[in-house]
Design an enzyme around this catalytic site. Sequence first.
Site, mmCIF file in Angstrom:
data_model
loop_
_atom_site.group_PDB
_atom_site.id
_atom_site.type_symbol
_atom_site.label_atom_id
_atom_site.label_comp_id
_atom_site.label_asym_id
_atom_site.label_seq_id
_atom_site.Cartn_x
_atom_site.Cartn_y
_atom_site.Cartn_z
ATOM 1 N N GLU A 1 0.969 -0.990 0.180
ATOM 2 C CA GLU A 1 -0.315 0.266 -0.295
ATOM 3 C C GLU A 1 0.809 0.812 0.186
ATOM 4 O O GLU A 1 0.639 2.293 -0.875
ATOM 5 C CB GLU A 1 -1.088 -0.226 0.931
ATOM 6 C CG GLU A 1 -1.614 1.384 1.614
ATOM 7 C CD GLU A 1 -2.301 1.590 3.164
ATOM 8 O OE1 GLU A 1 -1.615 2.690 3.659
ATOM 9 O OE2 GLU A 1 -2.114 0.708 3.735
ATOM 10 N N GLU B 1 10.371 4.170 3.269
ATOM 11 C CA GLU B 1 8.633 3.372 3.770
ATOM 12 C C GLU B 1 8.628 2.417 4.360
ATOM 13 O O GLU B 1 7.243 2.327 4.998
ATOM 14 C CB GLU B 1 7.856 2.734 1.744
ATOM 15 C CG GLU B 1 7.677 4.412 0.963
ATOM 16 C CD GLU B 1 6.630 5.082 1.217
ATOM 17 O OE1 GLU B 1 5.886 4.766 2.024
ATOM 18 O OE2 GLU B 1 7.314 6.664 1.452
#
Length: 637
Positions: free
Chosen positions: A116, A187
């Site tokens: 995601e 991330e």
Amino acid sequence: AILTRFMGRSTKRSKLKFGMENSSCFDVDTTKSINDRKSYRLIRLENNLRCMLVHDPESFEDDGSDDESDESSDQSHASSGEDENEGVKKSACALAVGVGSFSDPKHCQGLAHYLEHMLFMGSTKFPGENDYGAFISKHGGFSNAYTEAECTVYYFTISPSHFEKALDLFSQFFISPLMNEDSSERELNAIESEFKLHKNNDNFRLQQLRCQDSDPNHPYHNFSWGNIESLKKVPEAEGIDVRNELLRFHRRHYRAPSMQLVIIGSDSLDELESQAKKYFIEIKDDDPIDDPSPANSYFGHEVINLTADSKPCRYYSFKEFGSPLQREEKPCLNRSRPIGDRHRLCIAWSLPPQSKHYRSKAESYVAHMIGHEGKGSLLSLLREKHWATELCAGIDGSGHSSGTYGSLFEVKISLTKRGVSAWTEVVRHLFQLICMIKREGVLEWIHNEMRDIAEAEFRFQEEKEPEDLADELLCNMMPYLGVNEEHILVKPFIMDEWKPDLVRDILDELTPSLARYDMQSSIFGRAPDCNESEVQDQNAGKKEVEDMASPLSEKPTAEPFLEKRFGVEFWKDEVPKEIVGAWEAAFEGRGAKMNSLTLPEKNIFIPTDFSMRSGCLQCLSFKTIEEGHLMGIKVPA
């Protein structure tokens, strides 16, 4: 209070490419509220991506002012900004993929959440790592995403004049994401930061404690958040390339038949349909070649290829796993130290999936009977005894409370210190109430009152923010919920079926022996990160607790167990036999008197006739209420 808040037809796993047979969609615009000015159209693209189009005539450019709020999700990636277009009623788009953390491979826990995050980091068509986020922010928009147990949702809002460009940027997430290695480390650090932030949330700490305590062979046991440990150290130790796992996960699961799309804008429905086809048709719909990687075979989830009303789709069913809560031989109390200065008792029962019963909402009936706050309610009794301040009941809408595997019906009670010491009596009163509800029978007039209130709410719905409307529509469109297309707009409100047997089935499950009991209380001490001075203040009330303490209500002397992900300190103890016996007696209607508990009184003020009347007030006839706490009041006849 009531907590707001899955199934389908099965086929064996097969490599298939969907055709367009039986792919026509219901005319959902005919089901909208009479006061809803928006127009709706449900379509299915040639790649079998189902899309809800919403024309909002009030979405237009404006020179006013408006504030964007950042509603962060359990596991989310968000960006927002303001510019010269402040005050615009935004256009919105949201897309849900029918795969979530339950499909994480064992060696990469949190992979769905990691993916995601990575989809925001550029695509083949728009390779800039911040192209999407910068564009949304520059034009007054907001973007976010969240990973649930059985789905992942992405959405954004933006000023209408820049909506089409944003659709192009957004659609590339699902067509050709880059997922460059130089982005992955950043991330991963962002996921680690999220993990550390949520470690300090007592709701998530309780959820993670239940996950650890669940059956290790159940996907509920997955560590859905992910962190550096689960997404870097563990895979590296096993010689696994996480980037390859991300690409494989995207290639396998991010397919058009597994997706639902909502587009809300100021353009006409025809124009919105044209945009949907232009930007989202390239999402692949064919079944990829089977991959032997453990990332795709950790859980043998069943692949479902038809919705409840026999329309093409693809989603995964975890029905075969059943309840995630392991049944104890004897009822136990799970005590844990919270971050905050709080005292909360949670009682949970496993039920079969309830979402498919959305037209009768049997679980809402039970939630209403347990959670109402009027005269004679359980909450009023507990408040009178100074044992509790709040109570809510029902099935939470999160993926860890409801899914294809089943549902968790919970009663959550915010206790006082006195309530902690009397927690066994609090539970006994709860079972007295359940006994009374069963004894009085399932009452159609209560269902009808709930139906009438829901119909009034549907008729006079408050205007939702575009992103909230998009998210709600997506939730109703998810195939695993079993919602027919003609009910997508009305699903939260419809109660046109009266099925008392379903209510009885739920009540029969709410027994003392089948419940899980969790209590978070700072009386047991506070989590290591809390303020020590606050702990001292909490201990100041210790004598009051000791004066009337029930078993397992005091600070434990034994060393706690440690939940391995969030570091939750907890104790698991069997509830004394005599206490369980008292609960069972209450549930069966034996033993002590039921105190002041009563059923809710009829509500004569629920409107059902919304037609306009002529004439003056003096011309109306009135009647006098002759019984109940409103006796003597005059109301229109």
